[in-house]
Design an enzyme around this catalytic site. Sequence first.
Site, PDB file in Angstrom:
ATOM      1  N   GLU A 136       0.839  -1.196   0.000  1.00  0.00           N
ATOM      2  CA  GLU A 136       0.000   0.000   0.000  1.00  0.00           C
ATOM      3  C   GLU A 136       0.878   1.253   0.000  1.00  0.00           C
ATOM      4  O   GLU A 136       2.047   1.211   0.419  1.00  0.00           O
ATOM      5  CB  GLU A 136      -0.925  -0.074   1.230  1.00  0.00           C
TER       6      GLU A 136
ATOM      7  N   ASP B 206      -3.197   5.374   6.780  1.00  0.00           N
ATOM      8  CA  ASP B 206      -3.661   6.607   7.397  1.00  0.00           C
ATOM      9  C   ASP B 206      -4.548   6.202   8.576  1.00  0.00           C
ATOM     10  O   ASP B 206      -4.049   5.836   9.632  1.00  0.00           O
ATOM     11  CB  ASP B 206      -4.395   7.418   6.319  1.00  0.00           C
TER      12      ASP B 206
ATOM     13  N   ARG C 235       0.524  11.962  -8.932  1.00  0.00           N
ATOM     14  CA  ARG C 235       1.069  10.597  -8.807  1.00  0.00           C
ATOM     15  C   ARG C 235       2.419  10.493  -9.496  1.00  0.00           C
ATOM     16  O   ARG C 235       3.257   9.692  -9.116  1.00  0.00           O
ATOM     17  CB  ARG C 235       0.109   9.580  -9.425  1.00  0.00           C
TER      18      ARG C 235
HETATM   19  P1  IMP Z   1      -7.051   4.829   5.409  1.00  0.00           P
HETATM   20  O1  IMP Z   1      -8.124   3.818   5.107  1.00  0.00           O
HETATM   21  O2  IMP Z   1      -7.565   6.019   6.131  1.00  0.00           O
HETATM   22  O3  IMP Z   1      -5.823   4.244   6.061  1.00  0.00           O
HETATM   23  O4  IMP Z   1      -6.689   5.459   4.013  1.00  0.00           O
HETATM   24  C1  IMP Z   1      -5.719   4.968   3.224  1.00  0.00           C
HETATM   25  C2  IMP Z   1      -5.841   5.606   1.868  1.00  0.00           C
HETATM   26  O5  IMP Z   1      -6.088   7.011   1.955  1.00  0.00           O
HETATM   27  C3  IMP Z   1      -4.525   5.487   1.153  1.00  0.00           C
HETATM   28  O6  IMP Z   1      -4.488   4.315   0.394  1.00  0.00           O
HETATM   29  C4  IMP Z   1      -4.491   6.732   0.302  1.00  0.00           C
HETATM   30  O7  IMP Z   1      -5.114   6.459  -0.932  1.00  0.00           O
HETATM   31  C5  IMP Z   1      -5.317   7.746   1.038  1.00  0.00           C
HETATM   32  N1  IMP Z   1      -4.487   8.711   1.774  1.00  0.00           N
HETATM   33  C6  IMP Z   1      -4.332   8.835   3.104  1.00  0.00           C
HETATM   34  N2  IMP Z   1      -3.488   9.818   3.443  1.00  0.00           N
HETATM   35  C7  IMP Z   1      -3.063  10.350   2.269  1.00  0.00           C
HETATM   36  C8  IMP Z   1      -2.138  11.402   1.946  1.00  0.00           C
HETATM   37  O8  IMP Z   1      -1.520  12.068   2.790  1.00  0.00           O
HETATM   38  N3  IMP Z   1      -1.976  11.637   0.620  1.00  0.00           N
HETATM   39  C9  IMP Z   1      -2.609  10.942  -0.349  1.00  0.00           C
HETATM   40  N4  IMP Z   1      -3.465   9.948  -0.094  1.00  0.00           N
HETATM   41  C10 IMP Z   1      -3.702   9.647   1.207  1.00  0.00           C
HETATM   42 MG    MG Z   2      -4.650   4.080  -1.674  1.00  0.00          MG
END
Ligand code: IMP
Ligand code: MG
Length: 182
Positions: free
Chosen positions: A101, A105, A167
């Site tokens: 991944e 986050d 990207r």
């Molecule tokens: P989570 O489910 O909140 O852990 O989100 C994960 C997804 O959120 C990642 O795969 C990213 O696509 C997106 N994401 C989280 N933080 C960032 C960031 O700082 N920049 C870009 N995408 C992010």
């Molecule tokens: Mg992602």
Amino acid sequence: MQTYDSSIKEIIYSEEVIRKRVEEIGKQITKDYNGEELVVVGVLRGSIVFVADLIRHIDLPVVLDTVALSSYYNGTDSSGKVKINKDLESSITGKNVLIVEDIADRGVTLTFLSEMLQVRKAKSIKICTLLNKPSRRTTEVQLDYIGFDIEDNFVVGYGLDFAQKYRNYPHIGILKEEMYKE
Ligand code: IMP
Ligand code: MG
């Protein structure tokens, strides 16, 4: 001056630093799996750049597969829901699986994905994430390989996007707040 330079507040990891770290992680993975076959599952689209570089530093028989999930909808905060846009194409039953991944986050996406793959009776499931924002975690998830732990900033580049752009930026940088806040 390049296309994205004016929207980036600060580069936190340059192309060169990322390259070295990715190589280290690849070597560690190679060592840990000790010659065994590995199914590398790249999470589209964010991990494309990372996974492409990483697999070339994994000296094992690697099968590359992908899943597409979405939890972010053109903003900098996630909706909390994860949608499957594309499932794996190969069977992972009895296989070693490494989920790759771009960033952990809140942990929602990775928890969802590892639970989704767990029921398929893989031999092992591990997670490799290039970036980790530990302070944002709402769902506990075990991360086996982490490139860099970062502060709570919205970052882009090296596969990570904001509204599908950035990207292709080769470094990882903090996006200027004025790019997404009124
Ligand atoms: P989570 O489910 O909140 O852990 O989100 C994960 C997804 O959120 C990642 O795969 C990213 O696509 C997106 N994401 C989280 N933080 C960032 C960031 O700082 N920049 C870009 N995408 C992010
Ligand atoms: Mg992602």
